[in-house]
Design a protein around this motif. Structure first.
Motif, PDB file in Angstrom:
ATOM      1  N   ALA A 154       0.827  -1.209   0.000  1.00 42.80           N
ATOM      2  CA  ALA A 154       0.000   0.000   0.000  1.00 42.80           C
ATOM      3  C   ALA A 154       0.863   1.262   0.000  1.00 42.80           C
ATOM      4  CB  ALA A 154      -0.924  -0.003   1.217  1.00 42.80           C
ATOM      5  N   ILE A 155       1.934   1.262   0.811  1.00 39.84           N
ATOM      6  CA  ILE A 155       2.811   2.436   0.852  1.00 39.84           C
ATOM      7  C   ILE A 155       3.534   2.620  -0.475  1.00 39.84           C
ATOM      8  CG2 ILE A 155       4.833   3.460   1.954  1.00 39.84           C
ATOM      9  CD1 ILE A 155       4.026   2.047   4.530  1.00 39.84           C
ATOM     10  N   GLU A 156       3.972   1.516  -1.081  1.00 39.20           N
ATOM     11  CA  GLU A 156       4.642   1.611  -2.382  1.00 39.20           C
ATOM     12  C   GLU A 156       3.710   2.214  -3.436  1.00 39.20           C
ATOM     13  OE1 GLU A 156       6.565  -1.245  -5.857  1.00 39.20           O
ATOM     14  OE2 GLU A 156       6.556  -1.941  -3.776  1.00 39.20           O
ATOM     15  N   GLN A 157       2.453   1.809  -3.421  1.00 39.11           N
ATOM     16  CA  GLN A 157       1.485   2.365  -4.373  1.00 39.11           C
ATOM     17  C   GLN A 157       1.289   3.855  -4.132  1.00 39.11           C
ATOM     18  OE1 GLN A 157      -1.892  -0.182  -3.628  1.00 39.11           O
ATOM     19  NE2 GLN A 157      -1.235  -1.724  -5.123  1.00 39.11           N
ATOM     20  N   GLN A 158       1.249   4.275  -2.875  1.00 42.57           N
ATOM     21  CA  GLN A 158       1.100   5.694  -2.560  1.00 42.57           C
ATOM     22  C   GLN A 158       2.313   6.486  -3.053  1.00 42.57           C
ATOM     23  OE1 GLN A 158       0.489   5.017   1.662  1.00 42.57           O
ATOM     24  NE2 GLN A 158      -1.610   5.752   1.549  1.00 42.57           N
ATOM     25  N   ILE A 159       3.492   5.929  -2.868  1.00 40.62           N
ATOM     26  CA  ILE A 159       4.711   6.596  -3.325  1.00 40.62           C
ATOM     27  C   ILE A 159       4.711   6.738  -4.844  1.00 40.62           C
ATOM     28  CG2 ILE A 159       7.209   6.248  -3.618  1.00 40.62           C
ATOM     29  CD1 ILE A 159       7.296   5.272  -0.731  1.00 40.62           C
ATOM     30  N   ARG A 160       4.310   5.696  -5.529  1.00 43.35           N
ATOM     31  CA  ARG A 160       4.292   5.731  -6.992  1.00 43.35           C
ATOM     32  C   ARG A 160       3.296   6.765  -7.517  1.00 43.35           C
ATOM     33  NH1 ARG A 160       6.902   1.612  -9.661  1.00 43.35           N
ATOM     34  NH2 ARG A 160       7.564  -0.186  -8.401  1.00 43.35           N
ATOM     35  N   ARG A 161       2.157   6.917  -6.820  1.00 42.79           N
ATOM     36  CA  ARG A 161       1.087   7.792  -7.322  1.00 42.79           C
ATOM     37  C   ARG A 161       1.319   9.263  -7.027  1.00 42.79           C
ATOM     38  NH1 ARG A 161      -2.750   3.717  -5.406  1.00 42.79           N
ATOM     39  NH2 ARG A 161      -2.943   4.951  -3.509  1.00 42.79           N
TER      40      ARG A 161
END
Length: 256
Positions: A154-161
């Motif tokens: 979830a954190i990785e997706q937030q960073i990417r977005r």
């Protein structure tokens, strides 16, 4: 003889810089939350080791029924206002939990432990008094580490977005702290105490995994800066994060 874990000091005054903030947040939550049961302080402010302008305000708030949509909006506004008016903190992080969940036998190693050993009651009936002292055990580690794989994704997706530098720095900080705390949970059952600070987490972990010094140094960069490129933070999440998850699963298979 049982080696019970330490409790946080509930008698000594908090650092003076943070007292106006703590009084304000208690007053605001009392005014905005109808089903409020009790408020608990966690994190570096609770440990009396907060750094002005850097530390977050971490709270656990127990409620007797779920927040209404209107209350959720009001609380979001209160959190934003507190962050603006009190520059001694960098963010407001509130964990909401239902009273029934706290008192459930199924949650004793999570909420029972959390309130007894990692929290200071600011308002309401102190639920920590309903629990005995805990010893280091794998059940506590599982209660706080079971979501590590999903949390890192979830954190990785937030960073990417995100396209906001402020948001990106916040997500990096969250990622670093989550992985560092999870590292400590891998070794928590072997220690005689408990890690309350980032450095204590690192010290406990490196005593068992001295070959992971570089990875821990990189986690501290995520937490404290300087800012790193997205590919660097994503690499840490995907590579070292995967190692943490795998190690957790290995220990779980051995201990059960």
């Amino acid at each position: 003889m049982a080696k019970f874990l330490p409790r946080l000091d509930s008698q000594t005054s908090f650092q003076l810089d943070f007292m106006p903030l703590l009084m304000a947040v208690v007053t605001d939550l009392q005014a905005q939350v109808t089903a409020l049961h009790s408020i608990y302080l966690n994190g570096s402010i609770a440990y009396r080791q907060a750094t002005s302008g850097v530390s977050d305000l971490n709270l656990t708030v127990v409620i007797t029924s779920p927040l209404t949509v209107e209350e959720q909006h009001r609380i979001a506004s209160v959190s934003q206002t507190l962050s603006r008016h009190y520059p001694v903190i960098s963010a407001v992080d509130i964990t909401w939990v239902l009273l029934d969940d706290v008192l459930s036998i199924a949650s004793i190693f999570k909420w029972g432990f959390w309130l007894k050993h990692c929290s200071v009651c600011l308002y309401g009936t102190n639920l920590s008094e309903q629990f005995g002292d805990f010893e280091p055990c794998w059940e506590i580690a599982k209660a706080f580490n079971h979501d590590i794989a999903a949390a890192l994704v979830a954190i990785e997706q937030q960073i990417r977005r995100t396209k906001s530098i402020t948001e990106y720095q916040y997500y990096c900080r969250c990622a670093g702290k989550k992985m560092l705390r999870s590292c400590f949970m891998l070794v928590a059952i072997d220690g005689d105490g408990w890690a309350y600070t980032d450095q204590q987490c690192a010290n406990f972990f490196l005593a068992r995994y001295p070959n992971k010094v570089t990875e821990i140094e990189r986690l501290f960069v995520l937490i404290n800066g300087p800012q790193v490129p997205k590919k660097a933070s994503i690499f840490m999440l995907s590579q070292f994060g995967a190692w943490i998850v795998n190690e957790f699963n290995n220990i779980e298979r051995k201990i059960g």
